[in-house]
Structures are given as structure tokens and as C-alpha cells.
Design a protein around this motif. Structure first.
Motif, PDB file in Angstrom:
ATOM      1  N   ILE A   1      42.244  44.890  38.317  1.00  0.00           N
ATOM      2  CA  ILE A   1      41.291  46.369  37.076  1.00  0.00           C
ATOM      3  C   ILE A   1      42.423  47.688  37.024  1.00  0.00           C
ATOM      4  CG2 ILE A   1      39.589  46.906  38.881  1.00  0.00           C
ATOM      5  CD1 ILE A   1      38.229  46.103  35.617  1.00  0.00           C
ATOM      6  N   HIS A   2      43.586  48.046  37.439  1.00  0.00           N
ATOM      7  CA  HIS A   2      44.293  48.684  36.896  1.00  0.00           C
ATOM      8  C   HIS A   2      44.703  48.808  36.838  1.00  0.00           C
ATOM      9  CE1 HIS A   2      42.467  51.866  41.408  1.00  0.00           C
ATOM     10  NE2 HIS A   2      42.276  51.473  40.140  1.00  0.00           N
ATOM     11  N   MET A   3      45.512  47.393  36.916  1.00  0.00           N
ATOM     12  CA  MET A   3      46.765  46.523  36.314  1.00  0.00           C
ATOM     13  C   MET A   3      46.134  46.785  34.945  1.00  0.00           C
ATOM     14  SD  MET A   3      49.361  46.792  38.695  1.00  0.00           S
ATOM     15  CE  MET A   3      50.480  46.721  38.327  1.00  0.00           C
ATOM     16  N   GLU A   4      45.100  45.673  35.226  1.00  0.00           N
ATOM     17  CA  GLU A   4      44.595  45.568  33.199  1.00  0.00           C
ATOM     18  C   GLU A   4      44.650  46.558  32.507  1.00  0.00           C
ATOM     19  OE1 GLU A   4      42.480  41.313  35.762  1.00  0.00           O
ATOM     20  OE2 GLU A   4      40.821  43.385  34.270  1.00  0.00           O
ATOM     21  N   VAL A   5      44.105  47.666  32.396  1.00  0.00           N
ATOM     22  CA  VAL A   5      44.289  48.731  32.336  1.00  0.00           C
ATOM     23  C   VAL A   5      45.611  49.013  31.387  1.00  0.00           C
ATOM     24  CG1 VAL A   5      43.581  51.491  31.700  1.00  0.00           C
ATOM     25  CG2 VAL A   5      41.751  49.596  33.193  1.00  0.00           C
ATOM     26  N   GLU A   6      46.564  49.352  32.498  1.00  0.00           N
ATOM     27  CA  GLU A   6      47.649  49.499  31.923  1.00  0.00           C
ATOM     28  C   GLU A   6      48.750  48.717  30.918  1.00  0.00           C
ATOM     29  OE1 GLU A   6      49.131  50.244  36.259  1.00  0.00           O
ATOM     30  OE2 GLU A   6      48.516  52.226  35.548  1.00  0.00           O
ATOM     31  N   GLU A   7      47.902  47.442  30.989  1.00  0.00           N
ATOM     32  CA  GLU A   7      48.497  46.268  30.205  1.00  0.00           C
ATOM     33  C   GLU A   7      47.771  45.675  28.687  1.00  0.00           C
ATOM     34  OE1 GLU A   7      47.983  41.673  31.732  1.00  0.00           O
ATOM     35  OE2 GLU A   7      48.483  43.186  33.019  1.00  0.00           O
TER      36      GLU A   7
ATOM     37  N   VAL B   1      37.248  58.766  31.787  1.00  0.00           N
ATOM     38  CA  VAL B   1      38.132  60.280  32.600  1.00  0.00           C
ATOM     39  C   VAL B   1      39.627  59.194  32.569  1.00  0.00           C
ATOM     40  CG1 VAL B   1      37.223  60.074  34.780  1.00  0.00           C
ATOM     41  CG2 VAL B   1      37.907  62.048  34.328  1.00  0.00           C
ATOM     42  N   GLY B   2      40.944  60.479  32.907  1.00  0.00           N
ATOM     43  CA  GLY B   2      41.677  60.438  33.817  1.00  0.00           C
ATOM     44  C   GLY B   2      43.063  59.709  32.548  1.00  0.00           C
ATOM     45  N   GLY B   3      43.880  60.092  33.143  1.00  0.00           N
ATOM     46  CA  GLY B   3      44.809  60.451  31.975  1.00  0.00           C
ATOM     47  C   GLY B   3      46.515  60.041  32.080  1.00  0.00           C
ATOM     48  N   LEU B   4      47.560  59.076  31.093  1.00  0.00           N
ATOM     49  CA  LEU B   4      47.928  58.389  31.236  1.00  0.00           C
ATOM     50  C   LEU B   4      49.039  58.871  30.132  1.00  0.00           C
ATOM     51  CD1 LEU B   4      48.176  57.450  27.885  1.00  0.00           C
ATOM     52  CD2 LEU B   4      45.698  57.651  27.739  1.00  0.00           C
ATOM     53  N   ILE B   5      50.185  58.207  30.813  1.00  0.00           N
ATOM     54  CA  ILE B   5      51.431  57.681  29.715  1.00  0.00           C
ATOM     55  C   ILE B   5      52.107  56.469  29.830  1.00  0.00           C
ATOM     56  CG2 ILE B   5      52.511  59.880  31.135  1.00  0.00           C
ATOM     57  CD1 ILE B   5      54.317  57.813  32.745  1.00  0.00           C
ATOM     58  N   ALA B   6      52.090  56.592  28.162  1.00  0.00           N
ATOM     59  CA  ALA B   6      52.513  54.655  27.793  1.00  0.00           C
ATOM     60  C   ALA B   6      54.128  55.661  26.874  1.00  0.00           C
ATOM     61  CB  ALA B   6      51.643  54.464  26.024  1.00  0.00           C
ATOM     62  N   GLY B   7      55.656  54.210  27.297  1.00  0.00           N
ATOM     63  CA  GLY B   7      56.613  54.336  26.667  1.00  0.00           C
ATOM     64  C   GLY B   7      57.390  53.499  27.250  1.00  0.00           C
TER      65      GLY B   7
ATOM     66  N   ALA C   1      36.478  51.046  26.955  1.00  0.00           N
ATOM     67  CA  ALA C   1      36.918  51.871  26.359  1.00  0.00           C
ATOM     68  C   ALA C   1      37.975  51.479  25.035  1.00  0.00           C
ATOM     69  CB  ALA C   1      37.037  53.538  26.544  1.00  0.00           C
ATOM     70  N   ILE C   2      39.048  50.847  25.773  1.00  0.00           N
ATOM     71  CA  ILE C   2      39.750  50.505  24.922  1.00  0.00           C
ATOM     72  C   ILE C   2      39.637  49.345  24.133  1.00  0.00           C
ATOM     73  CG2 ILE C   2      42.508  49.375  24.710  1.00  0.00           C
ATOM     74  CD1 ILE C   2      42.493  50.595  27.858  1.00  0.00           C
ATOM     75  N   LYS C   3      38.518  48.529  24.474  1.00  0.00           N
ATOM     76  CA  LYS C   3      38.412  47.084  23.276  1.00  0.00           C
ATOM     77  C   LYS C   3      37.615  47.998  23.135  1.00  0.00           C
ATOM     78  CE  LYS C   3      39.300  44.103  27.424  1.00  0.00           C
ATOM     79  NZ  LYS C   3      39.003  43.223  28.945  1.00  0.00           N
ATOM     80  N   VAL C   4      36.865  48.594  22.958  1.00  0.00           N
ATOM     81  CA  VAL C   4      36.051  49.064  21.603  1.00  0.00           C
ATOM     82  C   VAL C   4      36.931  50.018  20.866  1.00  0.00           C
ATOM     83  CG1 VAL C   4      34.203  51.043  21.644  1.00  0.00           C
ATOM     84  CG2 VAL C   4      33.743  49.398  23.251  1.00  0.00           C
ATOM     85  N   LEU C   5      37.395  50.299  21.218  1.00  0.00           N
ATOM     86  CA  LEU C   5      39.108  51.265  19.506  1.00  0.00           C
ATOM     87  C   LEU C   5      39.559  50.082  19.075  1.00  0.00           C
ATOM     88  CD1 LEU C   5      40.581  54.190  21.669  1.00  0.00           C
ATOM     89  CD2 LEU C   5      38.438  53.673  19.598  1.00  0.00           C
ATOM     90  N   GLU C   6      39.214  48.548  19.507  1.00  0.00           N
ATOM     91  CA  GLU C   6      39.814  47.840  18.622  1.00  0.00           C
ATOM     92  C   GLU C   6      39.545  47.110  18.512  1.00  0.00           C
ATOM     93  OE1 GLU C   6      43.991  46.441  21.813  1.00  0.00           O
ATOM     94  OE2 GLU C   6      42.268  45.421  22.618  1.00  0.00           O
ATOM     95  N   SER C   7      37.921  46.601  19.292  1.00  0.00           N
ATOM     96  CA  SER C   7      37.501  45.793  18.131  1.00  0.00           C
ATOM     97  C   SER C   7      35.724  46.021  17.256  1.00  0.00           C
ATOM     98  CB  SER C   7      36.479  44.853  19.675  1.00  0.00           C
ATOM     99  OG  SER C   7      35.910  45.712  19.711  1.00  0.00           O
ATOM    100  N   GLU C   8      35.763  47.281  17.103  1.00  0.00           N
ATOM    101  CA  GLU C   8      35.301  48.311  16.651  1.00  0.00           C
ATOM    102  C   GLU C   8      35.655  49.736  15.802  1.00  0.00           C
ATOM    103  OE1 GLU C   8      31.447  49.212  19.195  1.00  0.00           O
ATOM    104  OE2 GLU C   8      31.559  47.235  19.923  1.00  0.00           O
TER     105      GLU C   8
ATOM    106  N   ALA D   1      52.878  51.295  30.391  1.00  0.00           N
ATOM    107  CA  ALA D   1      51.292  52.215  30.287  1.00  0.00           C
ATOM    108  C   ALA D   1      51.904  52.498  31.830  1.00  0.00           C
ATOM    109  CB  ALA D   1      50.168  52.552  29.504  1.00  0.00           C
ATOM    110  N   LEU D   2      50.975  53.712  32.459  1.00  0.00           N
ATOM    111  CA  LEU D   2      51.100  54.631  33.586  1.00  0.00           C
ATOM    112  C   LEU D   2      49.624  55.290  33.371  1.00  0.00           C
ATOM    113  CD1 LEU D   2      51.693  53.507  36.315  1.00  0.00           C
ATOM    114  CD2 LEU D   2      53.065  56.070  35.946  1.00  0.00           C
ATOM    115  N   VAL D   3      48.258  54.642  34.230  1.00  0.00           N
ATOM    116  CA  VAL D   3      47.301  55.857  34.324  1.00  0.00           C
ATOM    117  C   VAL D   3      47.187  56.683  35.216  1.00  0.00           C
ATOM    118  CG1 VAL D   3      44.790  55.842  34.358  1.00  0.00           C
ATOM    119  CG2 VAL D   3      46.089  54.012  33.350  1.00  0.00           C
TER     120      VAL D   3
END
Ligand SMILES: *Cc1c(COP(=O)(O)O)cnc(C)c1O
Length: 399
Positions: A91-97, A252-258, A290-297, A108-110
């Protein structure tokens, strides 16, 4: 045996606290009973919430709650370890993908939190022989990340691109190995947005790495809340984008994308990521949902901005000064700390929860009530809040 009594090792605790209290600079905690939503029960009083970071009200979204419950049932309350040892779940890997896809970045990395992200990656990006150039109003977690680095440090006045260029020229002359430019994306006290197009261009010209902490822009800026790079059409051009799941994402949680290189490097070097336990599965599942909600709603994002525009315009019509804000963070400028505190108290009496921000969090004379919009507030809620602002503003002679 001689017992020395010349030093009380705990005395400073009370002394410092009493000094803060005497200057009214101590935090007094407010207590929410029930969930954090657009209307809350706080300190025993029903109030309109105008100071949480829960921009899109996603913390109460049924799909996200459901995802957290299901993952907790299926995968447990905790992950058991740090990511690089035994705490890396599918599930951690899925979030980042999913996150990289959503933000249009290569990878990305959480992290555990946004604070842990800044503390864990900034010192690894710049070391002895390098320089970090920072905006003067950067967030405290950036400042602490910079303090952990052994690099040289330089500061440019808030949003002053001329000064940034001067600092870059200076850094170029001094032949630093690496130059790292760090800025907030959306500035948390004023609600203005970093001039990302100009900053990225300058960084490219001078061979500097660009680093944007977009904690208040994630879920807010861009067509669906993708963040500051999408807002400026700079996808793939910002070297390090930092964000958080604790604000608009409602979790909750931090992230980097690059780039993939950035993430591979962080995997191996970033100390808060390597040495601190990974998110519980319920948290990771909520992030993914939450990512999916942002994408679809898209309606949550749209309502946030509709509410923001209405509220900001009406505040200005009432005669309030809302500073340089162009985002859902709308400060109501008060001048001195006393007025800001009185305005907040009057607002609370009138059913609005919005806290004062005073020195030393902002400069002397720039005290304010910082309001943050919530997509879950209805037009009636906003009108109630505006009525409260009108009454309270008059009571403290601000309008
Ligand atoms: C809120 C904030 C953070 C901290 O994020 P958390 O995930 O809550 O630790 C970091 N940087 C900026 C700019 C912020 O506004």
C-alpha cells in the motif's frame, strides 16, 4: 558525600513558561469535541471553523474513512518497521505510484510528516562547500532543515527576485559545488504564491536546484489540486516538490515529488525516512483514497475556490485589509497584537473560530487573524461568518 545545590536543572522550565505567559505569548490549547469539519464544537461552543488546514473537508470524506477502516482491519494498526527494513507494504508503494501520476512527476516518496520531510532531505541535498538560498518567510520546518545542513546559508527578502538573482550571482562567484534555492509554494501566513516561473528560470540559468515546499498548495493549486507545478505549467521542471497529506488531503504524512534519481537518492540518504517507522496501513490507505478523490471529484476543489473568492471579496467590501492573499488563506490584517487578539475573541463570541497570528510568528505591526477556507462551508455559513466579522470588526474599531 557533598550534595551541591547550586544548580536546579529543571528551573528553566517554569521560568521560561512564566515569561511567555507574562507576555501573552504562550499557546493555550483549544479542544475540539467531535470531528474537524466546517462547523465544529470547540471549547464547548458551536462554531464555524476558519482556521483548520482541512481545505477540502476530506478528513470527513466517507470513501477516505472507509479506506482507512478497511486497511486497518486487513493489514493491522501499524507497519512494524521502517520502510527500508520490514515496514514497506504494498500500500505504501501504491500511494507513491498514484501520487507521481497525479502530480505529473517521474517519482514520489512519502514521509511520516511534512516536517520530517524538510528535516530529512534538506541536509542531504546541501553540505559543506554548498549554499542554500532561502526566502525570508519560509516555514519553520524548512528553517530547521536548513539548520541541520553544514552548507553556507543566504536569505533573500520575501519574494524579491532581484535579491534572489544577486544571491545567485554571489554564489556563482564563490564557486560553490551546489546551490539549493528553497521557498514555500503558498506562504502560510500571507496566502501569496511563490513566483515559481521566475524562480525556476533563475535556477536553470545559474545551475541551481529548485526546492518548493508546497504544503499549502497541495490539493489547492492547479486544476484539480495537483499543486504549484501544475498551477504554473511547470510539471517536471521543479527539482524537488515537497508537500503534505496533513492539509488539503485531510490525512497526515509528508511527500516529495521529482525525478527517479531524487527518490533513489532519498531512499538511501534521507535520515528521517530511513530511521523512522512508516505510516500505519490505515494512514497509507487514506492517503491513496484522498488522491483518488481529488482526481475523480473535482467539486471539492471548485467549491473551495468559489467559497474563497466570495469570502475574500465580501471581507474587502466590509472594509477589511486582506493583504497580498491570492489563495484560500486570507489574512485579516489587524496591525497590533492586541487588536488581533480582541478581534479573535469577538469572533468567537459571534460563532466563528479563527485565531490571531501575532509576533513573533509574524513581524511587529503585522498581527492578523488568519482565515483558511473550507470547501464544506455553505453560502449560509459564509454569510454567518461575514456577519460575525462585521460585528466583531466594528467592536474593535477595525472597520
Ligand atoms: C504545514 C507545513 C509543513 C508541515 O507539514 P506536516 O505534514 O504537518 O508536518 C511543512 N511546510 C510548510 C510550508 C507547511 O505549511
Amino acid at each position: 558525600m557533598v550534595i551541591y545545590m547550586k544548580r536546579d536543572p529543571n528551573a528553566f522550565l517554569r521560568e521560561e513558561y512564566e515569561a511567555l505567559k507574562a507576555n501573552k505569548l504562550n499557546w493555550e490549547l483549544h479542544i475540539l469535541e467531535g470531528p474537524s469539519g466546517p462547523r465544529v464544537l470547540v471549547d464547548g461552543k458551536q462554531s464555524i471553523m476558519l482556521c483548520s488546514n482541512n481545505y477540502l473537508n476530506l478528513s470527513n470524506h466517507p470513501k477516505i474513512i472507509e479506506a482507512a477502516i478497511n486497511a486497518t482491519r486487513e493489514l493491522g494498526a501499524g507497519s512494524g518497521s521502517v520502510r527500508p527494513i520490514a515496514g514497506n507494504m504494498k500500500i505504501h508503494m501504491e500511494v507513491e505510484e498514484q501520487l507521481a501520476k497525479f502530480k505529473g512527476s517521474e517519482a514520489a516518496l512519502v514521509y511520516q510528516t511534512g516536517f520530517a520531510t524538510n528535516a530529512g532531505i534538506i541536509p542531504q541535498l546541501a553540505d559543506k562547500g554548498d549554499v542554500i538560498i532561502s526566502d525570508s518567510l519560509n516555514h519553520g520546518s524548512i528553517i530547521d532543515g536548513v539548520r541541520l545542513s553544514r552548507s553556507d546559508k543566504a536569505i533573500y527578502e520575501h519574494q524579491d527576485m532581484g535579491q534572489l538573482e544577486d544571491q545567485l550571482t554571489e554564489a556563482d562567484k564563490k564557486n560553490y559545488k551546489k546551490i539549493l534555492v528553497i521557498t514555500d509554494g503558498v506562504f502560510s501566513m500571507d496566502g501569496d504564491v511563490a513566483k515559481a516561473d521566475e524562480i525556476v528560470k533563475l535556477c536553470q540559468e545559474y545551475g541551481a536546484m529548485s526546492y518548493f515546499d508546497d504544503a499549502h498548495g497541495e490539493g489547492v493549486l492547479g486544476p484539480h489540486g495537483e499543486g504549484i507545478s501544475a498551477h504554473f505549467g511547470l510539471e517536471g521542471k521543479i527539482d524537488v516538490e515537497v508537500g503534505t497529506f496533513s492539509k488539503a488531503y485531510g490525512v497526515v504524512g509528508g511527500l516529495i515529488a521529482g525525478s527517479r534519481d531524487l527518490v533513489n537518492y532519498a531512499y538511501n540518504k534521507s535520515r528521517t525516512w530511513l530511521l523512522s517507522g512508516s505510516a500505519p496501513p490505515g494512514v497509507a490507505a487514506a492517503q491513496l483514497a484522498a488522491i483518488k478523490v481529488l482526481e475523480s471529484e473535482p467539486e471539492h476543489h471548485r467549491r473551495l475556490w468559489d467559497n474563497t473568492n466570495y469570502f475574500k471579496n465580501e471581507l474587502q467590501s466590509l472594509g477589511f485589509n486582506t493583504g497580498d492573499s491570492v489563495t484560500p488563506i486570507t489574512p485579516v490584517m489587524c496591525g497590533d497584537s492586541k487588536t488581533a487578539k480582541e478581534l479573535s475573541e469577538e469572533l468567537f463570541k459571534n460563532g466563528v473560530f479563527a485565531l490571531p497570528i501575532v509576533f513573533p510568528m509574524v513581524a511587529q505591526g503585522k498581527a492578523r487573524i488568519r482565515t483558511i477556507m473550507n470547501a464544506g462551508l455553505t453560502k449560509e455559513d459564509l454569510d454567518d461568518a461575514l456577519n460575525a466579522f462585521e460585528k466583531a470588526g466594528k467592536a474593535v474599531n477595525l472597520i
